[in-house]
Design an enzyme around this catalytic site. Structure first.
Site, mmCIF file in Angstrom:
data_model
loop_
_atom_site.group_PDB
_atom_site.id
_atom_site.type_symbol
_atom_site.label_atom_id
_atom_site.label_comp_id
_atom_site.label_asym_id
_atom_site.label_seq_id
_atom_site.Cartn_x
_atom_site.Cartn_y
_atom_site.Cartn_z
ATOM 1 N N LYS A 1 3.133 11.039 7.243
ATOM 2 C CA LYS A 1 2.344 10.761 8.447
ATOM 3 C C LYS A 1 2.926 11.410 9.699
ATOM 4 O O LYS A 1 2.642 12.552 9.987
ATOM 5 C CB LYS A 1 2.140 9.263 8.609
ATOM 6 C CG LYS A 1 1.253 8.658 7.508
ATOM 7 C CD LYS A 1 0.779 7.287 7.846
ATOM 8 C CE LYS A 1 -0.027 6.652 6.706
ATOM 9 N NZ LYS A 1 -1.278 7.335 6.390
ATOM 10 N N PHE B 1 0.859 -1.183 0.000
ATOM 11 C CA PHE B 1 0.000 0.000 0.000
ATOM 12 C C PHE B 1 0.893 1.230 0.000
ATOM 13 O O PHE B 1 1.658 1.448 0.928
ATOM 14 C CB PHE B 1 -0.919 0.032 1.230
ATOM 15 C CG PHE B 1 -1.818 1.244 1.244
ATOM 16 C CD1 PHE B 1 -2.990 1.251 0.513
ATOM 17 C CD2 PHE B 1 -1.467 2.366 1.966
ATOM 18 C CE1 PHE B 1 -3.814 2.377 0.509
ATOM 19 C CE2 PHE B 1 -2.278 3.490 1.973
ATOM 20 C CZ PHE B 1 -3.458 3.491 1.237
ATOM 21 N N ASP C 1 9.553 2.992 1.154
ATOM 22 C CA ASP C 1 8.369 3.734 1.586
ATOM 23 C C ASP C 1 8.219 3.547 3.088
ATOM 24 O O ASP C 1 7.728 2.533 3.562
ATOM 25 C CB ASP C 1 7.137 3.210 0.838
ATOM 26 C CG ASP C 1 5.852 3.918 1.267
ATOM 27 O OD1 ASP C 1 5.878 4.650 2.273
ATOM 28 O OD2 ASP C 1 4.823 3.720 0.590
#
Length: 423
Positions: A269, A154, A239
């Site tokens: 984030k 994801f 990532d």
């Protein structure tokens, strides 16, 4: 240990909750199916809903709230900057951007930072940089660059990203998609090596696959990926939007788990402290130096408000206390979850203060588990059927962490009794 605030039974929202949910149902796109709770305030690992009920937050905004709700250091940085300057655009400089980039480059151990906003933007930017590097440095013929990616990953929900997703829910109905991606099984180095060809410019991986259920890499996998990229002369792009900045007990999971260094790090984030979206591509000048003025940008990327908050986040990480706390609390989380294996939990995967818990599907869905835990004052999120994720803020107390897992145990015990009754 018990929760101190009484809770209404599941499925019986108060009037204030019902009003908010009605507004969302009528006026918000239905791209989420939130739990039946409407939050209004938060401090640390505790949140309060519009009815005044308290909950333990065990999702932490998918790791965006690693430092908890309303961390005083981050709030102070935000408040101070709000009174000074919030946005200039990159047509001008601002006094927060340089210090932020220098601090983040120093934290990661790279030369340069490309500031963006969301995690998906960081991934898209990393893809663009990888392709441009491939043409200008690796010598791949124009418009033939390929990037190797992992199944079940994801990386966001842009058209490009969902185009190489293996999740039908994320992908179906959004084509046609851009070409240039080769999907291989996560953890399979042989498949990865076979996929790297003369037109490959990069390998893009999550060191820990968060959305897939906190899938931790097999021993030696990240080191093998690093070796394969080095041998082929392609970029290793990590990532770390979810796994980075403390969640695993390390600044970077790639280094903490695999002991290796990626060429490009994608961060987001937690970099915004749960206050605003802040993301970044971090790499050496040999990679990010391929970008020239006018070739990539963002109106809000690198804004002074983001720079002030991001710099405060980096300061908290440099202190090291929260990283050590993630490791300590991670051991406690693992110990508590071990008790539930065979009692409704099939297995779980865990790294730092982060766990993916596979529930016996005979008992019910992950969504049902989350709803029942919500009714008891603990907020978690399901993924992929009967798996739930636990990623509380790193500032959660030991007592609250133990209570959260024991609430999971109580819910599973109830579901086992329900199953026995149906039989």
């Amino acid at each position: 240990m018990t929760l101190t605030t009484p809770h209404q039974p599941a499925g019986v929202p108060g009037a204030a909750t019902a009003r908010h949910e009605a507004l969302l149902a009528e006026h918000s796109a239905h791209n989420y199916a939130p739990l039946p709770v409407v939050l209004a305030e938060g401090r640390g690992a505790r949140v309060t809903d519009v009815e005044g009920r308290s909950y333990i937050d065990c999702l932490a905004g998918y790791s965006a709230l690693n430092f908890g709700h309303a961390h005083p250091v981050l709030l102070a940085a935000a408040h101070a900057q709000l009174d000074r300057l919030t946005l200039t655009g990159r047509a001008f400089g601002n006094d927060r951007l340089g210090p932020f980039c220098a601090a983040l480059a120093g934290l990661v151990g790279k030369d340069m930072v490309l500031p963006m906003n969301t995690g998906a933007e960081a991934v898209e930017s990393g893809l663009k940089v990888s392709r441009k590097w491939g043409y200008e440095v690796r010598g791949v013929p124009r418009d033939r660059a390929r990037i190797v990616v992992a199944a079940e990953a994801f990386h966001g929900r842009t058209i490009t990203i969902v185009g190489f997703s293996t999740d039908p829910q994320a992908r179906d109905g959004f084509g046609p998609f851009p070409d240039g991606f080769d999907v291989v099984p996560y953890g399979d180095t042989s498949a990865l090596r076979a996929a790297i060809g003369p037109d490959t410019v990069a390998v893009l991986l999550e060191p820990v696959q968060g959305e897939a259920g906190v899938v931790v890499p097999p021993p030696g996998y990240l080191a093998d990926v690093r070796a394969a990229c080095t041998e082929a002369g392609v970029l290793f792009v990590a990532d770390e939007v979810q796994s980075g900045l403390g969640r695993t007990g390390h600044v970077l999971a790639t280094r903490g788990l695999g002991g290796v260094d990626a060429d490009v790090y994608l961060l987001g984030k937690a970099l915004g402290g749960g206050i605003l979206p802040v993301s970044a591509v971090v790499a050496d000048e040999a990679v990010l130096g391929v970008l020239k003025p006018g070739q990539h940008g963002s109106t809000f990327g690198g804004n002074p408000f983001a720079g002030a908050v991001g710099s405060a986040v980096i300061g908290l990480l440099e202190e090291g206390a929260l990283l050590r706390r993630a490791v300590t609390l991670g051991h406690l989380l693992s110990t508590e979850l071990n008790v539930l294996v065979g009692r409704g939990v099939i297995t779980f995967r865990h790294i730092g203060l982060w766990a993916g818990v596979d529930i016996d599907p005979e008992l019910g869905t992950g969504r049902e588990v989350c709803e029942r835990m919500c009714a008891r004052g603990v907020l978690v999120k399901d993924t992929h059927g009967s798996t739930i994720r636990l990623s509380p803020p790193l500032v959660i107390s030991e007592d609250d962490l133990v209570v959260a897992v024991r609430v999971l145990g109580e819910v599973l015990a109830d579901m086992r009794r329900d199953l026995a009754g149906r039989r």
